[in-house]
Design a protein around this motif. Structure first.
Motif, PDB file in Angstrom:
ATOM      1  N   GLY A  20       1.334  -1.670   0.592  1.00  0.00           N
ATOM      2  CA  GLY A  20       0.261   0.062   0.152  1.00  0.00           C
ATOM      3  C   GLY A  20       0.787   1.257  -0.339  1.00  0.00           C
ATOM      4  O   GLY A  20       0.191   2.117  -0.441  1.00  0.00           O
ATOM      5  N   SER A  23       2.523   2.068  -3.163  1.00  0.00           N
ATOM      6  CA  SER A  23       1.134   1.892  -4.503  1.00  0.00           C
ATOM      7  C   SER A  23       0.352   3.313  -4.285  1.00  0.00           C
ATOM      8  O   SER A  23       0.817   4.144  -5.340  1.00  0.00           O
ATOM      9  N   SER A  56      -1.459   2.337   5.142  1.00  0.00           N
ATOM     10  CA  SER A  56      -0.584   1.710   5.205  1.00  0.00           C
ATOM     11  C   SER A  56       0.616   1.556   5.497  1.00  0.00           C
ATOM     12  O   SER A  56       1.220   0.284   6.652  1.00  0.00           O
ATOM     13  N   THR A  92     -10.967   1.257  -2.011  1.00  0.00           N
ATOM     14  CA  THR A  92      -9.577   0.479  -3.384  1.00  0.00           C
ATOM     15  C   THR A  92     -10.726   0.361  -4.407  1.00  0.00           C
ATOM     16  O   THR A  92     -10.418   0.396  -5.356  1.00  0.00           O
ATOM     17  N   THR A 136      -3.525  -2.842  -4.996  1.00  0.00           N
ATOM     18  CA  THR A 136      -3.653  -2.939  -3.843  1.00  0.00           C
ATOM     19  C   THR A 136      -4.754  -3.172  -3.468  1.00  0.00           C
ATOM     20  O   THR A 136      -5.157  -3.619  -1.831  1.00  0.00           O
TER      21      THR A 136
END
Length: 195
Positions: A20, A23, A56, A92, A136
């Motif tokens: 995460g 990303s 994250s 997400t 993710t």
């Protein structure tokens, strides 16, 4: 299997958190604007999902913490990890399955200076996604599963080593044999381990 249960939970947290975090710096969306720009506008994950980096980092911290906490806090951290995973999935999934205009509005406004939902809607001709949102989302699922794994198995994990427990200097007084760690700990406290 139980000997590896802690490792599985910790790796799930750390892997998901690291994925995460990485990303959040990568391009998630490519926005084609009607202003005649030659190249599409790249939108990073941190702009598409504002809470991606902080959540994250929290997953990384939980992964580190769950590896050393005691029996009482392990299930609590497991529940927190599962909750983080679910929140990341909720945030997400819309980007993966049909990017909303709100995911790109901040970047479009920053580049063009145009504000307002209707004006941005007229300016955006198309939005395409890269592989990062899907990756993710998979990491979020792993995080949620890892949290549930910790909750289900934490009570059977072996306890941490003796060196992390208080009161180990009492071993000699109770007739238990001393080893090198106990002797060093006695010296650290200023006690003579030979007495």
């Amino acid at each position: 299997m139980i000997a590896r249960a802690r490792l599985i939970g910790v790796v799930a947290f750390l892997l998901s958190g690291a994925t995460g975090l990485i990303s959040s710096t990568q391009t998630w969306l490519l926005v084609l604007l009607s202003d005649g720009a030659a190249e599409p506008l790249a939108v990073p994950g941190a702009s598409a999902v504002v809470l991606l980096a902080p959540l994250s980092l929290t997953a990384l911290a939980l992964g580190a913490a769950v590896s050393i906490v005691g029996r009482v806090l392990r299930p609590v951290f497991g529940v927190l990890g599962a909750a983080l995973g679910v929140v990341l999935m909720i945030l997400t999934a819309p980007v993966v399955f049909g990017p909303p205009l709100s995911a790109v509005a901040t970047e479009v406004s920053a580049v063009t200076g145009i504000r307002g939902q209707n004006a941005i809607d007229e300016l955006v001709e198309g939005i395409s996604t890269t592989a990062w949102p899907a990756l993710t989302l998979v990491a979020a699922v792993i995080l949620a599963a890892g949290g549930l794994w910790v909750v289900m198995t934490a009570h059977r994990w072996p306890e941490g080593g003796r060196r992390y427990r208080a009161g180990r200097g009492d071993r000699a007084r109770h007739g238990e044999p001393l080893d090198a760690i106990d002797s060093w700990d006695d010296l650290s406290r200023g006690e003579d381990p030979t007495t």
